[in-house]
Each structure stands twice: as structure tokens, then as C-alpha cells.
Design a protein around this motif. Structure first.
Motif, PDB file in Angstrom:
ATOM      1  N   GLU A  70      -8.487   1.590  -0.527  1.00  0.00           N
ATOM      2  CA  GLU A  70      -7.932   2.514  -1.498  1.00  0.00           C
ATOM      3  C   GLU A  70      -7.907   3.921  -0.926  1.00  0.00           C
ATOM      4  N   SER A  71      -7.102   4.767  -1.539  1.00  0.00           N
ATOM      5  CA  SER A  71      -7.016   6.171  -1.153  1.00  0.00           C
ATOM      6  C   SER A  71      -6.764   6.995  -2.403  1.00  0.00           C
ATOM      7  N   GLU A  72      -7.168   8.249  -2.351  1.00  0.00           N
ATOM      8  CA  GLU A  72      -6.913   9.162  -3.468  1.00  0.00           C
ATOM      9  C   GLU A  72      -5.692  10.010  -3.138  1.00  0.00           C
ATOM     10  N   LEU A  73      -4.729  10.028  -4.043  1.00  0.00           N
ATOM     11  CA  LEU A  73      -3.547  10.858  -3.858  1.00  0.00           C
ATOM     12  C   LEU A  73      -3.925  12.311  -4.109  1.00  0.00           C
ATOM     13  N   VAL A  74      -3.841  13.135  -3.079  1.00  0.00           N
ATOM     14  CA  VAL A  74      -4.254  14.538  -3.185  1.00  0.00           C
ATOM     15  C   VAL A  74      -3.118  15.408  -3.687  1.00  0.00           C
ATOM     16  N   GLU A  75      -1.939  15.240  -3.078  1.00  0.00           N
ATOM     17  CA  GLU A  75      -0.839  16.149  -3.411  1.00  0.00           C
ATOM     18  C   GLU A  75       0.496  15.519  -3.034  1.00  0.00           C
ATOM     19  N   TRP A  76       1.470  15.697  -3.909  1.00  0.00           N
ATOM     20  CA  TRP A  76       2.848  15.326  -3.582  1.00  0.00           C
ATOM     21  C   TRP A  76       3.543  16.512  -2.919  1.00  0.00           C
ATOM     22  N   HIS A  77       4.347  16.241  -1.894  1.00  0.00           N
ATOM     23  CA  HIS A  77       5.167  17.272  -1.269  1.00  0.00           C
ATOM     24  C   HIS A  77       6.632  17.147  -1.680  1.00  0.00           C
ATOM     25  N   VAL A  78       6.931  16.184  -2.541  1.00  0.00           N
ATOM     26  CA  VAL A  78       8.294  15.977  -3.026  1.00  0.00           C
ATOM     27  C   VAL A  78       8.245  15.794  -4.532  1.00  0.00           C
ATOM     28  N   ALA A  79       9.403  15.876  -5.157  1.00  0.00           N
ATOM     29  CA  ALA A  79       9.530  15.665  -6.597  1.00  0.00           C
ATOM     30  C   ALA A  79      10.710  14.738  -6.847  1.00  0.00           C
TER      31      ALA A  79
ATOM     32  N   THR B  82      14.181  13.046   4.294  1.00  0.00           N
ATOM     33  CA  THR B  82      14.633  12.474   5.562  1.00  0.00           C
ATOM     34  C   THR B  82      13.575  11.520   6.099  1.00  0.00           C
ATOM     35  N   LEU B  83      13.965  10.710   7.051  1.00  0.00           N
ATOM     36  CA  LEU B  83      13.043   9.767   7.665  1.00  0.00           C
ATOM     37  C   LEU B  83      11.880  10.526   8.309  1.00  0.00           C
ATOM     38  N   ASN B  84      10.650  10.070   8.025  1.00  0.00           N
ATOM     39  CA  ASN B  84       9.419  10.646   8.580  1.00  0.00           C
ATOM     40  C   ASN B  84       9.039  11.992   7.973  1.00  0.00           C
ATOM     41  N   GLN B  85       9.772  12.453   6.963  1.00  0.00           N
ATOM     42  CA  GLN B  85       9.371  13.685   6.288  1.00  0.00           C
ATOM     43  C   GLN B  85       8.078  13.435   5.522  1.00  0.00           C
ATOM     44  N   THR B  86       7.135  14.392   5.579  1.00  0.00           N
ATOM     45  CA  THR B  86       5.878  14.236   4.845  1.00  0.00           C
ATOM     46  C   THR B  86       6.159  14.277   3.354  1.00  0.00           C
ATOM     47  N   ILE B  87       5.719  13.229   2.636  1.00  0.00           N
ATOM     48  CA  ILE B  87       5.964  13.166   1.193  1.00  0.00           C
ATOM     49  C   ILE B  87       4.686  13.348   0.379  1.00  0.00           C
ATOM     50  N   ALA B  88       3.527  13.078   0.986  1.00  0.00           N
ATOM     51  CA  ALA B  88       2.283  13.189   0.214  1.00  0.00           C
ATOM     52  C   ALA B  88       1.088  13.293   1.149  1.00  0.00           C
ATOM     53  N   ASP B  89       0.001  13.864   0.618  1.00  0.00           N
ATOM     54  CA  ASP B  89      -1.305  13.846   1.279  1.00  0.00           C
ATOM     55  C   ASP B  89      -2.200  12.875   0.523  1.00  0.00           C
ATOM     56  N   VAL B  90      -2.862  11.969   1.250  1.00  0.00           N
ATOM     57  CA  VAL B  90      -3.800  11.046   0.629  1.00  0.00           C
ATOM     58  C   VAL B  90      -5.138  11.181   1.334  1.00  0.00           C
ATOM     59  N   GLU B  91      -6.204  11.044   0.563  1.00  0.00           N
ATOM     60  CA  GLU B  91      -7.556  11.173   1.102  1.00  0.00           C
ATOM     61  C   GLU B  91      -8.223   9.807   1.094  1.00  0.00           C
TER      62      GLU B  91
ATOM     63  N   ALA C 135     -10.679  10.497   6.024  1.00  0.00           N
ATOM     64  CA  ALA C 135      -9.890  11.659   6.403  1.00  0.00           C
ATOM     65  C   ALA C 135      -8.762  11.874   5.405  1.00  0.00           C
ATOM     66  N   VAL C 136      -8.174  13.087   5.438  1.00  0.00           N
ATOM     67  CA  VAL C 136      -6.957  13.379   4.687  1.00  0.00           C
ATOM     68  C   VAL C 136      -5.775  13.064   5.603  1.00  0.00           C
ATOM     69  N   VAL C 137      -4.876  12.212   5.123  1.00  0.00           N
ATOM     70  CA  VAL C 137      -3.765  11.724   5.938  1.00  0.00           C
ATOM     71  C   VAL C 137      -2.460  12.100   5.270  1.00  0.00           C
ATOM     72  N   GLN C 138      -1.491  12.527   6.072  1.00  0.00           N
ATOM     73  CA  GLN C 138      -0.152  12.817   5.564  1.00  0.00           C
ATOM     74  C   GLN C 138       0.704  11.567   5.650  1.00  0.00           C
TER      75      GLN C 138
ATOM     76  N   GLU D 114      -0.212   9.889  -9.850  1.00  0.00           N
ATOM     77  CA  GLU D 114      -0.453  11.303 -10.089  1.00  0.00           C
ATOM     78  C   GLU D 114      -1.493  11.838  -9.115  1.00  0.00           C
ATOM     79  N   PRO D 115      -1.414  13.120  -8.750  1.00  0.00           N
ATOM     80  CA  PRO D 115      -2.462  13.709  -7.909  1.00  0.00           C
ATOM     81  C   PRO D 115      -3.833  13.539  -8.550  1.00  0.00           C
ATOM     82  N   GLY D 116      -4.815  13.173  -7.722  1.00  0.00           N
ATOM     83  CA  GLY D 116      -6.143  12.898  -8.226  1.00  0.00           C
ATOM     84  C   GLY D 116      -6.383  11.442  -8.563  1.00  0.00           C
ATOM     85  N   GLU D 117      -5.332  10.642  -8.565  1.00  0.00           N
ATOM     86  CA  GLU D 117      -5.450   9.219  -8.905  1.00  0.00           C
ATOM     87  C   GLU D 117      -5.840   8.421  -7.662  1.00  0.00           C
ATOM     88  N   THR D 118      -6.751   7.472  -7.831  1.00  0.00           N
ATOM     89  CA  THR D 118      -7.135   6.572  -6.751  1.00  0.00           C
ATOM     90  C   THR D 118      -6.206   5.365  -6.769  1.00  0.00           C
ATOM     91  N   VAL D 119      -5.565   5.106  -5.637  1.00  0.00           N
ATOM     92  CA  VAL D 119      -4.533   4.069  -5.549  1.00  0.00           C
ATOM     93  C   VAL D 119      -5.003   2.977  -4.597  1.00  0.00           C
TER      94      VAL D 119
END
Length: 463
Positions: free
Chosen positions: A17-26, A32-41, A45-48, A63-68
Motif C-alpha cells: 500500500e501507499s499513501e497518496l500525498v498530492e495530486w499534480h493534475v486535476a 503527456t506520457l511520463n508526466q508526473t501526476i501524483a506523489d505517493v508515500e 520513500a516518497v515516489v513520483q 483523495e490526498p491523505g488516503e491510503t491506497v
């Protein structure tokens, strides 16, 4: 146009599992291909997360803060053409018949984006590896350990709504935790309501209104305890969810303590000559640190005691003695205890080890380590001396057969050349897996390491 679903991929090392930290898109954004869309913890580590396709975002499923959980859909896209049926992420735990049905492969498969260092496994007829089986076991154990927590939460507070978690980066969350600020009470001034460092510092400096006592409760009893605690300098009660690095570290320590029979030996040594060596190297413009010199000495000593650089492979029924030293360095980071790895430390000079250890420690404290930098260690050093501690009994990193704790260097009266003098003295603490390492081997290794540190010139006979 066709719809495309992106599921949370397996980010390595059996993480479930990972925690969704932040969305970079809406929703509605074109990516585009390989564009960073979210940060997950993850637990490490924190991974893009890069976008696996080029298209338009139609739905954000978390949602940000949700464990997925790994394999859960997190975003959907509209893409042009007919995308392949398979997606570059971890498969879900179960599939519907429609998802399971094979699709006709295109004549020229389209290259998909994958996370660097992860990606889909190549199809082969080989049996799952030990690491894959271990990951499956950890996933099953994670689900089992989650069940009681969920049931207790439901039983104790069934009617209380769960507050939405404030949107903030891990460093900002750490700052809020340090300052005692509740992020949920802050309106973020950043993009999409992101709570910034300035928001946290402003909230910490603002005067807080006293809380009214509960109805029917004596005001003295309701406030007296907290007021007395504040006067005594104690913080208010705080509850921190057990997740991320803290949860992973706790589980790893339990696994280690109840799997490998630990044994420990201690040795106090005169490191005056080693301290002089470090100062001479530094004064001469060389990059050198005491920890790097100890790391080099550990690598040299391990060459004569390979069982301390080994792994108990229960699946294969073998003891694996590694042909290299990937040295783990325990670091106390804001997110918790982390053990980044210096790969092939045995082949590096003191200057190279100094740079590598310093770089990994800085990256760990910044919360920017990748899962690869936290994987593959064969033996570990924990420098408890930086906290002024003389000695301790370290717990093995799971999968390793030895860990060395180095204590603080102190000036003490010590016998030297038949006279009592003030010398630089430190205590070494070695824990080892008694299934792999006999007591004699552990003792001899530590004695050999002590000789190298008491007289570093003897290392010349080994290089």
C-alpha cells in the motif's frame, strides 16, 4: 477515444500500500506520457508517479491523505486510439471476467511508461523468486494485521465522521507535528488548498482560544489536568496513526526479533590513532569521517568472516554468503528510522565512503530516498554515538546476519604503554544471527575490527 485506467503499481520490496500525498493534475487536464501526476508515500520513500499514457484526466479515484492498496485504480484517462488491454501497473487482487479476458495484441506493441526501477515483470516460465514469495506473504500479513485495527475503530467510534486529511507535503506535516499544529484546522494558501510552511508557522504563532468545558463536567476537572501539564512543560496528549515508515519499521523489527535468534558481543577499544588519522586526512584536504573509516574497517574484516555478511535463505534451505558488501547505514530521519545502502562499499576508498554516507544521510533526512536506495543491504552499521550513547544492543535488519552499533568517542583514563593516560575510547556492539554466526566467529570478528581501529596502520596489510 478510449478510456484508460491506471492502478497503483507495486513500488518494490513487497510493499502492499501507499499513501497518496498530492495530486499534480486535476480532472480535465491534458497530460503527456511520463508526466508526473501524483506523489505517493510508501513505507520507505516518497515516489513520483509518472503518467503511463498521454491523454485527458477524467477521474481521480483517491483523495490526498488516503491510503491506497496496490492494484487499486487511482486515475482514469481518455486516450486516442485503442490502447492495449494490459497496463503497466500491478494487477488487482481479483479481476472481473471482462478484465480477465485476453485481448488481441496489436501487431506492433506500443511502448508503455514504467516507473524507473520497477515496471512490469517479463513473462517467463520460472517459478516465483524468494523475494516475490516474501512480498506475497507480507501482503497477506498486512491485510491480517489491518483487520483488528479496523474493527476496534468501528466498535469504539461508529458514529464519528472521519475528518478529511489536510493536503500537505511530508516536510510540512513533520513541521506541524513538531510545532503541535493540527493541519485539519488550517486553510491552506497553496495550490488546491495545499498547506504551506508559512501556514503552519502562522498557526503556531497565533494565540489559541481556551476550550469550553464539556456540559455537566466540573470546569476545574476538565481543564486542571491539562493546565498543570502545560505548567510542568509536558505537551498535550497526541495520537499518531501507525503507518508509513513507522509501521514498516515496527513490523520489520518484530519479524527480525522473532525470526533470527539474536546474540550480542561488546568491545571497548582505544581509537586514539584512528581519530588522529581522520584529523590528518581532513587537514590534508582529504575527505574523511570517523564513520567512513569504521565502514572501511568493517569491509576489510568481513573478508575473513563471510558468515557475518550472509543471509539465511529458508526457502532454499541455504546460507548465502554474499560476494560483495552492500553496507546499510541507519539514519534517524524525520519520517522515522531509515537504512539507506552504500552499494559495493568494499570496493570504495575512505573518501568515497565519506561522500556516499554523507549524501545518503542528507537524502534520507530530506525524505527523498528511492526504494532502490533502501534495498539490497547485506550488513548494517548504526552510529548511536551521535546521540552521546556509549553502547546499545542493535536489532538485525531482516535478511542480514550482522549489525554493528558504534558508541560515542570519549576521553577516558586508559592504560597505554604501561601507563594510565587520557585516550579516545569507544564501545562497539555487535548483534548477529546465531543460526548463521557462531559465538566464536562473532567474537573474533569484533576483536579483529577492534585491532584495525586501535591501530589503523595494520589495514595496509589487507589492501
Amino acid at each position: 477515444m478510449a478510456s484508460r485506467e491506471f492502478r497503483l503499481p507495486d513500488l518494490g520490496e513487497g510493499l502492499t500500500e501507499s499513501e497518496l500525498v498530492e495530486w499534480h493534475v486535476a480532472v480535465g487536464d491534458t497530460v503527456t506520457l511520463n508526466q508526473t501526476i501524483a506523489d505517493v508515500e510508501t513505507a520507505k520513500a516518497v515516489v513520483q508517479l509518472p503518467s503511463p499514457v498521454a491523454g485527458v484526466v477524467t477521474e481521480l479515484c483517491a483523495e490526498p491523505g488516503e491510503t491506497v492498496q496496490v492494484g487499486t485504480p487511482i486515475v482514469r484517462f481518455e486516450v486516442e486510439g485503442s490502447p492495449p488491454a494490459s497496463v503497466p501497473d500491478a494487477p488487482a487482487a481479483s479481476s472481473s471476467p471482462a478484465e480477465a479476458a485476453p485481448a488481441e495484441a496489436p501487431a506492433t506493441p506500443k511502448r508503455e511508461a514504467v516507473l524507473v526501477g520497477y515496471g512490469p515483470a517479463a513473462a517467463s516460465g520460472r517459478a516465483p523468486t524468494r523475494k516475490a514469495r516474501k512480498g506475497a506473504f507480507q501482503q497477506a500479513a498486512g491485510r491480517a494485521s489491518d483487520a483488528p485495527v479496523a474493527s476496534v475503530a468501528t466498535a469504539t467510534a461508529p458514529s464519528l465522521p472521519q475528518p478529511a486529511r489536510a493536503l500537505a507535503t511530508p516536510p510540512v506535516r513533520k513541521l506541524a507535528h513538531t510545532l503541535g499544529v493540527d493541519l485539519a484546522s488550517i486553510s491552506g494558501s497553496g495550490p488546491r488548498g495545499l498547506v504551506t510552511r508559512d501556514d503552519v508557522q502562522h498557526a503556531a504563532s497565533a494565540p489559541s482560544a481556551p476550550e469550553a468545558p464539556e456540559s455537566g463536567v466540573d470546569a476545574t476537572r476538565a481543564t486542571g489536568g491539562s493546565a498543570a501539564a502545560t505548567r510542568a512543560g509536558y505537551p498535550a496528549e497526541r495520537r499518531t496513526p501507525i503507518r508509513g515508515v513507522r509501521r514498516a519499521t515496527a513490523q520489520a523489527m518484530v519479524d527480525s526479533a522473532f525470526t533470527a535468534p539474536h546474540a550480542s558481543v561488546f568491545l571497548t577499544v582505544d581509537v586514539t590513532r584512528t581519530m588522529k588519522l581522520v584529523r590528518r586526512l581532513s587537514d590534508g584536504g582529504e575527505r574523511a569521517s570517523l564513520l567512513a573509516v569504521i565502514a572501511k574497517a568493517v569491509c576489510l574484516a568481513l573478508a575473513s568472516y563471510p558468515t557475518l555478511n550472509a543471509h539465511w535463505d529458508d526457502d532454499a534451505g541455504e546460507i548465502v554468503e554474499w560476494g560483495h558488501v552492500n553496507l546499510g547505514i541507519a539514519v534517524a530521519a524525520p519520517r522515522g528510522l531509515m537504512v539507506p545502502v552504500v552499494e559495493h562499499a568494499h570496493a570504495q576508498t575512505v573518501a568515497e565512503l565519506t561522500d556516499a554516507i554523507g549524501s545518503l544521510a542528507r537524502t534520507a533526512r530530506a525524505g527523498e530516498l528511492s526504494p532502490q536506495q533502501l534495498s539490497g543491504g547485506t550488513v548494517t552499521i548504526s552510529n548511536v554515538g551521535v546521540f552521546g550513547i556509549d553502547a546499545g544492543t542493535p536489532i538485525l535488519v531482516p535478511g542480514q546476519s550482522a549489525i554493528l552499533a558504534t558508541g560515542a568517542v570519549q576521553r577516558r583514563p586508559w592504560e597505554h604503554k604501561g601507563r594510565v593516560r587520557l585516550r579516545d575510547v569507544m564501545t562497539l556492539s555487535l548483534s548477529f544471527d546465531h543460526r548463521i554466526v557462531d559465538g566464536e566467529q562473532g567474537a573474533r570478528f569484533l576483536h579483529d575490527l577492534g585491532r584495525l581501529l586501535s591501530d589503523p596502520a595494520t589495514a595496509l596489510g589487507r589492501v
